[in-house]
Design an enzyme around this catalytic site. Sequence first.
Site, PDB file in Angstrom:
ATOM      1  N   THR A   4     -29.329 -96.068 -16.180  1.00  0.00           N
ATOM      2  CA  THR A   4     -28.421 -95.036 -16.697  1.00  0.00           C
ATOM      3  C   THR A   4     -28.780 -94.750 -18.164  1.00  0.00           C
ATOM      4  O   THR A   4     -29.307 -95.616 -18.863  1.00  0.00           O
ATOM      5  CB  THR A   4     -26.941 -95.480 -16.602  1.00  0.00           C
ATOM      6  OG1 THR A   4     -26.730 -96.615 -17.463  1.00  0.00           O
ATOM      7  CG2 THR A   4     -26.555 -95.839 -15.171  1.00  0.00           C
ATOM      8  N   ALA A  50     -31.092 -92.538 -19.483  1.00  0.00           N
ATOM      9  CA  ALA A  50     -32.549 -92.704 -19.606  1.00  0.00           C
ATOM     10  C   ALA A  50     -33.245 -91.551 -20.325  1.00  0.00           C
ATOM     11  O   ALA A  50     -34.462 -91.532 -20.409  1.00  0.00           O
ATOM     12  CB  ALA A  50     -33.153 -92.890 -18.214  1.00  0.00           C
ATOM     13  N   ILE A 108     -33.413 -96.376 -25.774  1.00  0.00           N
ATOM     14  CA  ILE A 108     -33.706 -97.604 -25.029  1.00  0.00           C
ATOM     15  C   ILE A 108     -33.914 -97.312 -23.535  1.00  0.00           C
ATOM     16  O   ILE A 108     -34.841 -97.828 -22.906  1.00  0.00           O
ATOM     17  CB  ILE A 108     -32.560 -98.625 -25.245  1.00  0.00           C
ATOM     18  CG1 ILE A 108     -32.530 -99.069 -26.718  1.00  0.00           C
ATOM     19  CG2 ILE A 108     -32.698 -99.811 -24.308  1.00  0.00           C
ATOM     20  CD1 ILE A 108     -31.293 -99.865 -27.125  1.00  0.00           C
ATOM     21  N   SER A 145     -24.310-105.340 -26.940  1.00  0.00           N
ATOM     22  CA  SER A 145     -24.532-105.296 -28.388  1.00  0.00           C
ATOM     23  C   SER A 145     -24.047-106.600 -29.030  1.00  0.00           C
ATOM     24  O   SER A 145     -23.108-107.241 -28.534  1.00  0.00           O
ATOM     25  CB  SER A 145     -23.725-104.127 -28.969  1.00  0.00           C
ATOM     26  OG  SER A 145     -23.553-104.285 -30.358  1.00  0.00           O
ATOM     27  N   TYR A 175     -15.878 -99.860 -29.752  1.00  0.00           N
ATOM     28  CA  TYR A 175     -17.242-100.137 -29.264  1.00  0.00           C
ATOM     29  C   TYR A 175     -17.417-101.641 -29.048  1.00  0.00           C
ATOM     30  O   TYR A 175     -17.937-102.083 -28.023  1.00  0.00           O
ATOM     31  CB  TYR A 175     -18.244 -99.599 -30.282  1.00  0.00           C
ATOM     32  CG  TYR A 175     -19.700 -99.785 -29.913  1.00  0.00           C
ATOM     33  CD1 TYR A 175     -20.336 -98.898 -29.042  1.00  0.00           C
ATOM     34  CD2 TYR A 175     -20.448-100.839 -30.450  1.00  0.00           C
ATOM     35  CE1 TYR A 175     -21.689 -99.059 -28.718  1.00  0.00           C
ATOM     36  CE2 TYR A 175     -21.788-101.010 -30.132  1.00  0.00           C
ATOM     37  CZ  TYR A 175     -22.406-100.117 -29.275  1.00  0.00           C
ATOM     38  OH  TYR A 175     -23.738-100.286 -28.954  1.00  0.00           O
TER      39      TYR A 175
HETATM   40  P1  NAP Z   1     -29.124 -93.133 -27.536  1.00  0.00           P
HETATM   41  O1  NAP Z   1     -30.488 -92.920 -28.066  1.00  0.00           O
HETATM   42  O2  NAP Z   1     -27.988 -92.392 -28.126  1.00  0.00           O
HETATM   43  O3  NAP Z   1     -29.189 -92.884 -25.949  1.00  0.00           O
HETATM   44  C1  NAP Z   1     -28.025 -92.980 -25.181  1.00  0.00           C
HETATM   45  C2  NAP Z   1     -28.342 -92.579 -23.756  1.00  0.00           C
HETATM   46  O4  NAP Z   1     -27.124 -92.659 -22.996  1.00  0.00           O
HETATM   47  C3  NAP Z   1     -28.838 -91.157 -23.643  1.00  0.00           C
HETATM   48  O5  NAP Z   1     -29.782 -91.057 -22.610  1.00  0.00           O
HETATM   49  C4  NAP Z   1     -27.566 -90.404 -23.263  1.00  0.00           C
HETATM   50  O6  NAP Z   1     -27.856 -89.215 -22.566  1.00  0.00           O
HETATM   51  C5  NAP Z   1     -26.890 -91.408 -22.366  1.00  0.00           C
HETATM   52  N1  NAP Z   1     -25.474 -91.160 -22.194  1.00  0.00           N
HETATM   53  C6  NAP Z   1     -24.514 -91.072 -23.152  1.00  0.00           C
HETATM   54  N2  NAP Z   1     -23.322 -90.825 -22.588  1.00  0.00           N
HETATM   55  C7  NAP Z   1     -23.530 -90.764 -21.254  1.00  0.00           C
HETATM   56  C8  NAP Z   1     -22.695 -90.520 -20.148  1.00  0.00           C
HETATM   57  N3  NAP Z   1     -21.385 -90.326 -20.288  1.00  0.00           N
HETATM   58  N4  NAP Z   1     -23.239 -90.509 -18.912  1.00  0.00           N
HETATM   59  C9  NAP Z   1     -24.572 -90.706 -18.746  1.00  0.00           C
HETATM   60  N5  NAP Z   1     -25.417 -90.940 -19.762  1.00  0.00           N
HETATM   61  C10 NAP Z   1     -24.898 -90.962 -21.004  1.00  0.00           C
HETATM   62  O7  NAP Z   1     -28.712 -94.664 -27.646  1.00  0.00           O
HETATM   63  P2  NAP Z   1     -29.539 -96.026 -27.481  1.00  0.00           P
HETATM   64  O8  NAP Z   1     -29.609 -96.634 -28.816  1.00  0.00           O
HETATM   65  O9  NAP Z   1     -30.766 -95.830 -26.680  1.00  0.00           O
HETATM   66  O10 NAP Z   1     -28.444 -96.863 -26.665  1.00  0.00           O
HETATM   67  C11 NAP Z   1     -28.637 -97.316 -25.344  1.00  0.00           C
HETATM   68  C12 NAP Z   1     -27.696 -98.490 -25.099  1.00  0.00           C
HETATM   69  O11 NAP Z   1     -28.004 -99.544 -26.024  1.00  0.00           O
HETATM   70  C13 NAP Z   1     -26.226 -98.157 -25.319  1.00  0.00           C
HETATM   71  O12 NAP Z   1     -25.440 -98.783 -24.332  1.00  0.00           O
HETATM   72  C14 NAP Z   1     -25.928 -98.749 -26.682  1.00  0.00           C
HETATM   73  O13 NAP Z   1     -24.574 -99.082 -26.836  1.00  0.00           O
HETATM   74  C15 NAP Z   1     -26.825 -99.975 -26.654  1.00  0.00           C
HETATM   75  N6  NAP Z   1     -27.102-100.502 -27.988  1.00  0.00           N
HETATM   76  C16 NAP Z   1     -27.816 -99.769 -28.878  1.00  0.00           C
HETATM   77  C17 NAP Z   1     -28.044-100.280 -30.144  1.00  0.00           C
HETATM   78  C18 NAP Z   1     -28.834 -99.555 -31.184  1.00  0.00           C
HETATM   79  O14 NAP Z   1     -28.885-100.021 -32.331  1.00  0.00           O
HETATM   80  N7  NAP Z   1     -29.464 -98.416 -30.864  1.00  0.00           N
HETATM   81  C19 NAP Z   1     -27.521-101.541 -30.484  1.00  0.00           C
HETATM   82  C20 NAP Z   1     -26.786-102.244 -29.554  1.00  0.00           C
HETATM   83  C21 NAP Z   1     -26.589-101.715 -28.308  1.00  0.00           C
HETATM   84  P3  NAP Z   1     -27.197 -87.771 -22.939  1.00  0.00           P
HETATM   85  O15 NAP Z   1     -27.591 -87.423 -24.311  1.00  0.00           O
HETATM   86  O16 NAP Z   1     -27.762 -86.830 -21.959  1.00  0.00           O
HETATM   87  O17 NAP Z   1     -25.724 -87.957 -22.831  1.00  0.00           O
END
Ligand code: NAP
Length: 244
Positions: free
Chosen positions: A9, A11, A15, A141, A154
């Site tokens: 999910t 994607a 990440i 996280s 969060y």
């Molecule tokens: P990101 O670049 O903002 O990507 C988020 C992804 O989730 C995008 O593909 C987005 O697609 C999708 N998404 C958001 N809302 C959604 C929904 N309601 N239904 C389906 N898809 C949805 O963030 P990321 O950093 O890669 O984060 C990925 C995961 O890692 C998250 O769970 C985040 O909490 C976790 N995480 C990230 C960090 C960090 O520092 N980056 C740290 C700890 C944990 P759309 O744009 O199309 O909505």
Amino acid sequence: MLNKTVCITGASRGIGRAIACRFAKEGYNLILNCCHSANLLEELKDELTRQYHCQILCFVGDVGEFSFVEQMIKKSLATFKHIDILINNAGIAHIGLLSDMSIDDWNQLVATNLTSVFSTCKYTVPSMVQKKSGKIINISSIWGISGASCEVAYSACKGGINAFTKGLAKELAPSNIQVNAIACGVIDTEMNACFSAEERSALEDEIPAGRYGTPEEVAELAFSLATGHPYLTGQIITLDGGYL
Ligand code: NAP
């Protein structure tokens, strides 16, 4: 071709995208999802199909909506017959004081970050149990472990994911299904694009490794967990450069 399928999910970027690329390279069938960035997801599908000739299903919709997830998983199972690996990665952040957060924002955050994990697991687990094999990896996280000021909701969602991971791991261990979470520190994605150059530099100074993690590093750990370690389950594995 490998006859194995991974569902990821969120994607379209960050990440989730890196994880999709890692699995595509090994010949997995992919089930990819995002909510808003249909173009990015289509581009990724074209790129990976051209490069690795894998079979890819894309579903654009909100993982926070129970009925959307039900349809996504049912259609995926109808096509691929089995989902070997489920990676719950979709997530959104919300930065601000808790007292300024609206109930609508709270509900959206909980639906996207936590209820989605319940929904995907609910519909994927029965076929894994039937096959007596499967891997579930939840992208969590470090804030779900330690809590973060101005990211209370969060933190609550990610803490919920961690407890969910431990509980489900116990429930599914007898069926040879391993459930683990990766608790990321600060990873270099759009989620952190809100930080200025000065803020980024200050944050990097606080991280013992001296830098943000990369999406590819998370993808590598997810791939390792998903393809080995049959005795490792119920763990919240921090990937944070020593930050916590
Ligand atoms: P990101 O670049 O903002 O990507 C988020 C992804 O989730 C995008 O593909 C987005 O697609 C999708 N998404 C958001 N809302 C959604 C929904 N309601 N239904 C389906 N898809 C949805 O963030 P990321 O950093 O890669 O984060 C990925 C995961 O890692 C998250 O769970 C985040 O909490 C976790 N995480 C990230 C960090 C960090 O520092 N980056 C740290 C700890 C944990 P759309 O744009 O199309 O909505």
